[in-house]
Design an enzyme around this catalytic site. Structure first.
Site, PDB file in Angstrom:
ATOM      1  N   TYR A 132       0.943  -1.215   0.056  1.00  0.00           N
ATOM      2  CA  TYR A 132       0.050  -0.269  -0.076  1.00  0.00           C
ATOM      3  C   TYR A 132       1.261   0.974   0.171  1.00  0.00           C
ATOM      4  O   TYR A 132       0.359   2.348  -0.641  1.00  0.00           O
ATOM      5  CB  TYR A 132      -1.033   0.014   1.397  1.00  0.00           C
ATOM      6  CG  TYR A 132      -1.879   1.477   1.150  1.00  0.00           C
ATOM      7  CD1 TYR A 132      -3.294   1.315   0.532  1.00  0.00           C
ATOM      8  CD2 TYR A 132      -1.775   2.285   1.868  1.00  0.00           C
ATOM      9  CE1 TYR A 132      -4.229   2.556   0.817  1.00  0.00           C
ATOM     10  CE2 TYR A 132      -2.496   3.368   2.041  1.00  0.00           C
ATOM     11  CZ  TYR A 132      -3.570   3.424   1.608  1.00  0.00           C
ATOM     12  OH  TYR A 132      -4.940   3.892   2.072  1.00  0.00           O
ATOM     13  N   LYS A 188       1.246   3.286  -3.483  1.00  0.00           N
ATOM     14  CA  LYS A 188       0.945   4.767  -3.392  1.00  0.00           C
ATOM     15  C   LYS A 188       2.115   6.002  -3.341  1.00  0.00           C
ATOM     16  O   LYS A 188       1.807   6.964  -4.319  1.00  0.00           O
ATOM     17  CB  LYS A 188       0.119   4.843  -1.817  1.00  0.00           C
ATOM     18  CG  LYS A 188      -1.578   4.821  -1.768  1.00  0.00           C
ATOM     19  CD  LYS A 188      -2.574   5.415  -2.049  1.00  0.00           C
ATOM     20  CE  LYS A 188      -3.599   5.066  -2.428  1.00  0.00           C
ATOM     21  NZ  LYS A 188      -4.736   5.246  -2.483  1.00  0.00           N
ATOM     22  N   VAL A 205      -9.615   1.983  13.139  1.00  0.00           N
ATOM     23  CA  VAL A 205      -9.250   1.932  14.700  1.00  0.00           C
ATOM     24  C   VAL A 205     -10.947   2.269  15.276  1.00  0.00           C
ATOM     25  O   VAL A 205     -11.108   1.603  16.043  1.00  0.00           O
ATOM     26  CB  VAL A 205      -8.293   2.685  15.103  1.00  0.00           C
ATOM     27  CG1 VAL A 205      -8.072   3.755  14.929  1.00  0.00           C
ATOM     28  CG2 VAL A 205      -7.937   2.337  16.290  1.00  0.00           C
ATOM     29  N   SER A 222     -14.083   2.456  13.865  1.00  0.00           N
ATOM     30  CA  SER A 222     -14.897   1.155  12.970  1.00  0.00           C
ATOM     31  C   SER A 222     -14.951   0.386  14.682  1.00  0.00           C
ATOM     32  O   SER A 222     -15.922   0.129  15.455  1.00  0.00           O
ATOM     33  CB  SER A 222     -15.207   1.198  12.101  1.00  0.00           C
ATOM     34  OG  SER A 222     -14.467   1.184  11.620  1.00  0.00           O
ATOM     35  N   ASN A 223     -14.012  -0.243  14.778  1.00  0.00           N
ATOM     36  CA  ASN A 223     -14.074  -1.404  15.377  1.00  0.00           C
ATOM     37  C   ASN A 223     -13.936  -0.824  17.000  1.00  0.00           C
ATOM     38  O   ASN A 223     -14.743  -1.967  17.646  1.00  0.00           O
ATOM     39  CB  ASN A 223     -11.891  -1.492  15.724  1.00  0.00           C
ATOM     40  CG  ASN A 223     -11.969  -2.664  14.973  1.00  0.00           C
ATOM     41  OD1 ASN A 223     -12.473  -3.340  14.387  1.00  0.00           O
ATOM     42  ND2 ASN A 223     -10.328  -3.534  14.937  1.00  0.00           N
ATOM     43  N   THR A 226       0.253   7.283  17.906  1.00  0.00           N
ATOM     44  CA  THR A 226      -1.037   8.238  17.654  1.00  0.00           C
ATOM     45  C   THR A 226      -1.922   8.242  16.022  1.00  0.00           C
ATOM     46  O   THR A 226      -1.139   8.035  15.585  1.00  0.00           O
ATOM     47  CB  THR A 226      -0.241   9.752  18.384  1.00  0.00           C
ATOM     48  OG1 THR A 226       0.623  10.481  16.806  1.00  0.00           O
ATOM     49  CG2 THR A 226       0.665  10.178  19.508  1.00  0.00           C
ATOM     50  N   PRO A 246       2.838   2.735  12.051  1.00  0.00           N
ATOM     51  CA  PRO A 246       3.784   3.955  12.519  1.00  0.00           C
ATOM     52  C   PRO A 246       3.433   4.748  14.112  1.00  0.00           C
ATOM     53  O   PRO A 246       1.762   4.329  13.878  1.00  0.00           O
ATOM     54  CB  PRO A 246       2.553   4.741  11.664  1.00  0.00           C
ATOM     55  CG  PRO A 246       2.511   4.431  10.418  1.00  0.00           C
ATOM     56  CD  PRO A 246       1.977   3.216  10.734  1.00  0.00           C
TER      57      PRO A 246
HETATM   58  P1  NAD Z   1     -12.640   1.735   0.229  1.00  0.00           P
HETATM   59  O1  NAD Z   1     -12.168   0.593   0.537  1.00  0.00           O
HETATM   60  O2  NAD Z   1     -13.714   1.990   1.634  1.00  0.00           O
HETATM   61  O3  NAD Z   1     -12.607   2.090  -1.056  1.00  0.00           O
HETATM   62  C1  NAD Z   1     -11.771   2.110  -1.552  1.00  0.00           C
HETATM   63  C2  NAD Z   1     -13.006   1.681  -2.944  1.00  0.00           C
HETATM   64  O4  NAD Z   1     -12.601   1.099  -4.221  1.00  0.00           O
HETATM   65  C3  NAD Z   1     -14.042   0.259  -2.812  1.00  0.00           C
HETATM   66  O5  NAD Z   1     -15.335   0.505  -3.439  1.00  0.00           O
HETATM   67  C4  NAD Z   1     -13.347  -0.526  -3.353  1.00  0.00           C
HETATM   68  O6  NAD Z   1     -14.458  -1.837  -4.261  1.00  0.00           O
HETATM   69  C5  NAD Z   1     -12.477   0.174  -5.092  1.00  0.00           C
HETATM   70  N1  NAD Z   1     -11.839  -0.422  -5.084  1.00  0.00           N
HETATM   71  C6  NAD Z   1     -10.846  -1.422  -4.763  1.00  0.00           C
HETATM   72  N2  NAD Z   1      -9.628  -2.069  -5.437  1.00  0.00           N
HETATM   73  C7  NAD Z   1      -9.909  -1.624  -6.417  1.00  0.00           C
HETATM   74  C8  NAD Z   1      -9.970  -1.944  -8.223  1.00  0.00           C
HETATM   75  N3  NAD Z   1      -8.428  -2.559  -8.141  1.00  0.00           N
HETATM   76  N4  NAD Z   1     -11.145  -1.431  -8.702  1.00  0.00           N
HETATM   77  C9  NAD Z   1     -12.175  -0.965  -9.285  1.00  0.00           C
HETATM   78  N5  NAD Z   1     -12.463  -0.863  -7.732  1.00  0.00           N
HETATM   79  C10 NAD Z   1     -11.635  -0.962  -6.750  1.00  0.00           C
HETATM   80  O7  NAD Z   1     -11.465   2.885   0.724  1.00  0.00           O
HETATM   81  P2  NAD Z   1     -11.874   4.407   1.559  1.00  0.00           P
HETATM   82  O8  NAD Z   1     -11.117   5.205   3.202  1.00  0.00           O
HETATM   83  O9  NAD Z   1     -13.250   5.335   0.912  1.00  0.00           O
HETATM   84  O10 NAD Z   1     -10.607   5.134   0.882  1.00  0.00           O
HETATM   85  C11 NAD Z   1     -10.822   5.257  -0.569  1.00  0.00           C
HETATM   86  C12 NAD Z   1      -8.859   6.129  -0.926  1.00  0.00           C
HETATM   87  O11 NAD Z   1      -8.752   6.769   0.028  1.00  0.00           O
HETATM   88  C13 NAD Z   1      -8.644   4.545  -1.045  1.00  0.00           C
HETATM   89  O12 NAD Z   1      -7.795   4.839  -2.228  1.00  0.00           O
HETATM   90  C14 NAD Z   1      -7.493   5.233   0.167  1.00  0.00           C
HETATM   91  O13 NAD Z   1      -6.374   4.710  -0.253  1.00  0.00           O
HETATM   92  C15 NAD Z   1      -7.227   6.433   0.013  1.00  0.00           C
HETATM   93  N6  NAD Z   1      -7.197   7.033   1.647  1.00  0.00           N
HETATM   94  C16 NAD Z   1      -8.442   6.828   2.526  1.00  0.00           C
HETATM   95  C17 NAD Z   1      -8.103   7.031   3.621  1.00  0.00           C
HETATM   96  C18 NAD Z   1      -8.705   6.789   5.089  1.00  0.00           C
HETATM   97  O14 NAD Z   1      -8.552   7.550   6.100  1.00  0.00           O
HETATM   98  N7  NAD Z   1      -9.965   6.777   5.199  1.00  0.00           N
HETATM   99  C19 NAD Z   1      -7.058   7.707   3.861  1.00  0.00           C
HETATM  100  C20 NAD Z   1      -5.678   7.335   2.806  1.00  0.00           C
HETATM  101  C21 NAD Z   1      -6.221   7.334   1.542  1.00  0.00           C
HETATM  102  N1  UDP Z   2      -5.988  -0.221  16.439  1.00  0.00           N
HETATM  103  C1  UDP Z   2      -5.687  -0.495  17.462  1.00  0.00           C
HETATM  104  N2  UDP Z   2      -6.791  -1.300  18.200  1.00  0.00           N
HETATM  105  C2  UDP Z   2      -7.794  -1.683  16.723  1.00  0.00           C
HETATM  106  C3  UDP Z   2      -7.593  -1.150  15.398  1.00  0.00           C
HETATM  107  C4  UDP Z   2      -6.351  -0.577  15.043  1.00  0.00           C
HETATM  108  O1  UDP Z   2      -4.945  -0.705  18.496  1.00  0.00           O
HETATM  109  O2  UDP Z   2      -8.155  -2.892  16.767  1.00  0.00           O
HETATM  110  C5  UDP Z   2      -4.624   0.988  15.676  1.00  0.00           C
HETATM  111  C6  UDP Z   2      -3.629   0.587  14.885  1.00  0.00           C
HETATM  112  O3  UDP Z   2      -2.413  -0.705  15.299  1.00  0.00           O
HETATM  113  C7  UDP Z   2      -2.843   1.570  14.908  1.00  0.00           C
HETATM  114  C8  UDP Z   2      -3.773   3.248  14.788  1.00  0.00           C
HETATM  115  O4  UDP Z   2      -5.117   2.142  15.615  1.00  0.00           O
HETATM  116  O5  UDP Z   2      -1.892   2.259  15.274  1.00  0.00           O
HETATM  117  C9  UDP Z   2      -4.713   3.266  13.194  1.00  0.00           C
HETATM  118  O6  UDP Z   2      -5.392   1.400  12.400  1.00  0.00           O
HETATM  119  P1  UDP Z   2      -6.176   2.025  11.720  1.00  0.00           P
HETATM  120  O7  UDP Z   2      -5.604   1.280  10.991  1.00  0.00           O
HETATM  121  O8  UDP Z   2      -7.819   2.887  11.685  1.00  0.00           O
HETATM  122  O9  UDP Z   2      -5.162   2.876  10.604  1.00  0.00           O
HETATM  123  P2  UDP Z   2      -4.232   2.862  10.040  1.00  0.00           P
HETATM  124  O10 UDP Z   2      -3.088   2.367  11.310  1.00  0.00           O
HETATM  125  O11 UDP Z   2      -3.520   2.685   8.112  1.00  0.00           O
HETATM  126  O12 UDP Z   2      -3.311   4.490  10.334  1.00  0.00           O
END
Ligand code: NAD
Ligand code: UDP
Length: 307
Positions: free
Chosen positions: A143, A147, A185, A187-188, A208, A270
């Site tokens: 990932y 990116k 985290v 939603s969990n 954090t 991280p």
């Molecule tokens: P999400 O998993 O809910 O949405 C991703 C969507 O992309 C889903 O609908 C999935 O079915 C679709 N998808 C995945 N692979 C695909 C493929 N090969 N072809 C077509 N569709 C595909 O995640 P999200 O939280 O909505 O994230 C959306 C974007 O924002 C992602 O690119 C993610 O990397 C970026 N992003 C999100 C967060 C966050 O906190 N939510 C943080 C950083 C970056």
């Molecule tokens: N995390 C946690 N318990 C959980 C899910 C996540 O302690 O049930 C922690 C995880 O280890 C990370 C932070 O929460 O340090 C954020 O995790 P998340 O998967 O939401 O996002 P990301 O790590 O991609 O920032």
């Protein structure tokens, strides 16, 4: 404007589509439903401005569009690590195909990049000039490096073909329509607290994150797309919390009987993350408005209804 939203059935994509549809623009939602759900965009099916395409971005597609919002990619560690080779393909080939499409039809393209490009950062808060500290062979690298190459492709298309790019580095975003079991985290913790089951803290909970409510994030993406700024630009809320603090806030808010339990910290997790957002403030006139308390209440209401 005719907009293509890849990943439009996902969490962020579906909120973006709601906003675009409400301003009377045309929207094509493209998704392979890996993590997205049709129910997220069902209300628009049948609307004359809306089209839905089941397609995988790792394959090319020809469409007539003005703007591409390229969000397709699984975002939660559980999902992007479930098939890491597919995640890398989606990041590279998906972005390559969308940039090719943007170039052919002269569309502007926004990439949903991520704070993960900074890896486990040595500087705090993270500003856009920081080049990051990513483990290129770890379990998050499909990932993170995915990116990073996606950003790299964007800037090469800009340099070689004058493609109009916009690169947003999104920090942890939460809100309604998160998938209850995707392992993130917020939603969990809410789902665990609602069911009075143990709150799973990975590690000692001192790591954090800085949490942005989805409506603020969508405002930021739209401001970036409409601006002259190509990025990369951090979009996130700089209010930083330890994971332990987040657990306490959620448990207290729900008056839950859940106890905290500690599980091992995943590899390369991280230890700190907080966006420096001066660039977004000055170049986009954007600032997040919704604090964690209010945002959590809206998210909790969603999960209560859903569960
Ligand atoms: P999400 O998993 O809910 O949405 C991703 C969507 O992309 C889903 O609908 C999935 O079915 C679709 N998808 C995945 N692979 C695909 C493929 N090969 N072809 C077509 N569709 C595909 O995640 P999200 O939280 O909505 O994230 C959306 C974007 O924002 C992602 O690119 C993610 O990397 C970026 N992003 C999100 C967060 C966050 O906190 N939510 C943080 C950083 C970056
Ligand atoms: N995390 C946690 N318990 C959980 C899910 C996540 O302690 O049930 C922690 C995880 O280890 C990370 C932070 O929460 O340090 C954020 O995790 P998340 O998967 O939401 O996002 P990301 O790590 O991609 O920032």
């Amino acid at each position: 404007m005719r907009n293509l939203v890849t990943g439009g059935a996902g969490f962020l994509g579906s909120h973006l589509i709601d906003r675009l549809m409400k301003t009377d623009q045309e929207v094509i939602c493209l998704d392979n439903y890996f993590t997205g759900k049709k129910s997220n965009i069902r209300k628009w099916i049948g609307n004359k401005n809306f089209e839905l395409i089941r397609h995988d971005v790792t394959y090319p597609i020809q469409l007539e569009i003005d703007r591409i919002w390229h969000l397709a990619c699984p975002a939660s560690p559980v999902h992007y690590q479930s098939n890491p080779i597919k995640t890398a393909k989606t990041s590279f080939l998906g972005t390559y195909n969308m940039l090719g499409l943007a170039r052919r039809v002269g569309a502007r393209i926004l990439l949903a990049s991520t704070s993960e490009v900074y890896g486990d950062p040595e500087i705090h808060p993270q500003h856009e000039e920081y080049k990051g500290s990513v483990n290129p062979i770890g379990i998050r690298s499909c990932y993170d490096e995915g990116k990073r190459i996606a950003e790299s492709l964007c800037f090469d298309y800009q340099r070689m073909h004058n493609t109009e790019i916009r690169v947003a580095r999104i920090f942890n975003t939460y809100g309604p329509r998160m998938v209850p079991d995707d392992g993130r985290v917020v939603s969990n913790f809410i789902v665990q607290a609602l069911s009075n089951s143990p709150i799973t803290i990975y590690g000692d909970g001192s790591q954090t994150r800085s949490f942005c409510y989805v409506d603020d994030l969508i405002d930021g993406l739209i401001s970036l797309m409409n601006s002259k700024e190509c990025g990369p630009i951090n979009i996130g809320n700089p209010n930083e919390f330890t994971i332990k603090e987040l657990a306490d806030i959620v448990v207290n808010k729900l008056n839950s009987k859940s106890k905290l339990t500690h599980l091992p910290l995943p590899q390369d997790d991280p230890l700190q993350r907080k966006p420096f957002i001066e660039k977004a403030k000055t170049k986009l006139n954007w600032d997040p408005k919704i604090n964690l308390e209010i945002g959590l209440e809206k998210t909790i209401d969603y999960f209560k209804e859903m569960i």
